[in-house]
Motif scaffolding. Structure first.
Motif, PDB file in Angstrom:
ATOM      1  N   ALA A   1      -0.772  -4.403  -7.875  1.00  0.00           N
ATOM      2  CA  ALA A   1      -0.802  -3.339  -6.856  1.00  0.00           C
ATOM      3  C   ALA A   1      -1.201  -3.919  -5.499  1.00  0.00           C
ATOM      4  CB  ALA A   1      -1.760  -2.233  -7.285  1.00  0.00           C
ATOM      5  N   ASP A   2      -2.223  -4.763  -5.497  1.00  0.00           N
ATOM      6  CA  ASP A   2      -2.670  -5.389  -4.243  1.00  0.00           C
ATOM      7  C   ASP A   2      -1.651  -6.409  -3.740  1.00  0.00           C
ATOM      8  OD1 ASP A   2      -5.080  -4.144  -3.678  1.00  0.00           O
ATOM      9  OD2 ASP A   2      -6.238  -5.489  -4.978  1.00  0.00           O
TER      10      ASP A   2
ATOM     11  N   VAL B   1      -4.156  -4.334 -11.188  1.00  0.00           N
ATOM     12  CA  VAL B   1      -4.800  -4.299  -9.861  1.00  0.00           C
ATOM     13  C   VAL B   1      -4.257  -5.444  -9.004  1.00  0.00           C
ATOM     14  CG1 VAL B   1      -7.007  -4.659  -8.666  1.00  0.00           C
ATOM     15  CG2 VAL B   1      -6.874  -3.074 -10.617  1.00  0.00           C
TER      16      VAL B   1
ATOM     17  N   ILE C   1      -8.151   1.635  -5.040  1.00  0.00           N
ATOM     18  CA  ILE C   1      -7.387   1.573  -6.301  1.00  0.00           C
ATOM     19  C   ILE C   1      -8.225   2.162  -7.431  1.00  0.00           C
ATOM     20  CG2 ILE C   1      -6.344   0.068  -8.051  1.00  0.00           C
ATOM     21  CD1 ILE C   1      -5.609  -1.897  -6.079  1.00  0.00           C
TER      22      ILE C   1
ATOM     23  N   ARG D   1      -2.851   3.421  -6.038  1.00  0.00           N
ATOM     24  CA  ARG D   1      -3.376   2.722  -4.855  1.00  0.00           C
ATOM     25  C   ARG D   1      -2.998   3.499  -3.608  1.00  0.00           C
ATOM     26  NH1 ARG D   1      -1.680  -1.091  -1.190  1.00  0.00           N
ATOM     27  NH2 ARG D   1      -3.247  -2.594  -0.494  1.00  0.00           N
TER      28      ARG D   1
END
Ligand code: ADP
Length: 378
Positions: A241-242, A238, A200, A194
């Motif tokens: 990561a976000d 994901v 990403i 990312r």
């Protein structure tokens, strides 16, 4: 203008960023714990990563700071940020890779699937958890564990007496993490990268095989993972990561349970052992991608170059010899194998290198990879 990435820690992960930096023509410098470590070709300073002064002096000479490991203390990281030095991943994200209790709390808050867990401060609290979970559980120290150190399967609170004693002596009001003993079919790892700007990308989920708490083999992609398992794994990584604001590489270690759930075990916010196969088996290696991400450059493709790759860790290394001492024989027998030495001295259990083979047929790939790695394991 050429930018320079500064890596804190001189181990094999920093080492494997060097060829990627050379190819891209970006600068790379390493703050090593001791002179002449694995990443010695990019070593520009030697200093204690736990001390503010050497880390700050090093950070002032580079454009962005990143890491070979997650052990740089929060107060040191925050001092760099306060000076306006870009740090990726930043301290707000990295805290969740430094402390397993914080990580479990945050992932639970984000609604991500994790094993049943609790923070326990006393043997009585651990006894209560054991009673509710069939008398067995896994206890972990919140900080400082790696390669299975700091992880114990327990049947009774007395199994971790020493850890409770250490907590009491520490006097910081700490706690241990206790989790259900997960009945897993296999372990998986999902990697994503990312950028600070939010882009990403994800690689295929891989299967990891651990022996004595240490990663021994990785198969990419994980066999029989297309469809549901791949989608769930990518979605989890994901969201993490976000949700945590990770910048750079993120590896999410996962359990595929016998009742078909995918649960998060561990996080690493840096290149990870489960992604070494990408050097030889993917369009973009995790090391190149990490550099691109921390420099906020567009990310590279994550497809596989061949249908299958297998990575085998060389653990311990040949007795009284180095990997290159055995190259002639190994290379003659296994021309499709790619050899990676970290230039470390052989020592039982130590990761001194790895071997990767990619190809069309998984059985043949596994045969060649295991055969090639065996030359270094005696
Ligand atoms: P480390 O940070 O030392 O790598 P991990 O938390 O990843 O420690 O655990 C190491 C290994 O222990 C895992 O790869 C897995 O095989 C096993 N393990 C960890 N947690 C559990 C659990 N809750 N249930 C079953 N096995 C576990």
């Amino acid at each position: 203008m050429v930018k320079t990435v500064g890596v804190i820690g001189g181990g094999q992960l920093a080492r494997m960023m060097i060829p990627a930096a050379l190819e891209l023509g970006v600068g790379i410098q390493v703050l090593a714990e001791a002179p002449g470590m694995s990443a010695k070709l990019a070593e520009s300073a030697v200093g204690d990563y736990r001390e503010l002064e050497p880390v700050l002096a090093f950070a002032r000479t580079v454009d962005v700071v990143t890491f070979d490991h997650e052990h740089v203390p929060q107060h040191v990281l925050r001092a760099l940020v306060d000076e306006g030095i870009p740090v990726h991943p930043g301290p707000d994200a990295l805290q969740y890779a430094q402390d397993k209790l914080l990580m479990r709390e945050k992932l639970t808050e984000l609604g991500l699937p994790v094993p049943d867990w609790a923070a326990v401060e006393t043997p009585a609290e651990l006894a209560a958890f054991l009673d509710e979970h069939g008398g067995r559980a896994v206890v972990k120290t919140a900080r400082g564990g790696y390669d299975g150190k700091g992880v114990r399967v327990v049947n009774a609170p007395t199994d971790v007496d020493d850890w409770f004693t250490a907590l009491a002596e520490d006097g910081n009001g700490g706690a241990l993490l206790v989790e259900e003993l997960v009945d897993f079919r296999r372990e998986l790892a999902q990697q994503v990268a990312r950028r600070p700007s939010g882009e990403i990308v994800a690689w295929p989920v891989v299967e990891t095989v651990q022996r004595d708490g240490i990663c021994a083999e990785v198969v990419a992609p994980a066999p029989a993972s297309a469809g549901h398992i791949a989608e769930v794994s990518e979605d989890i990584a994901v969201r993490i990561a976000d949700g945590l604001g990770v910048t750079g590489m993120l590896a999410v270690e996962l359990f595929e349970t016998t009742d078909d759930r995918v649960l998060v075990n561990e996080l690493a916010m840096r290149p990870h052992n489960s992604g070494h196969w990408t050097i030889d088996g993917s369009t973009t290696s995790q090391f190149e991608q990490h550099l691109r991400a921390v420099l906020d450059l567009p990310l590279g493709g994550t497809g596989t170059l061949r249908p299958w790759s297998m990575m085998i860790n060389v653990l311990g290394g040949p007795e009284g010899a180095t990997m290159p001492d055995r190259y002639a024989a190994a290379m003659r027998e296994h021309p499709t194998a790619k050899f990676h030495s970290y230039e470390k001295e052989s020592r039982p259990g130590r990761k001194v290198g790895h071997v990767t083979v990619s190809g069309d047929d998984l059985d043949e790939v596994a045969y060649q990879a295991r055969g090639a790695a065996a030359f270094f394991q005696q």
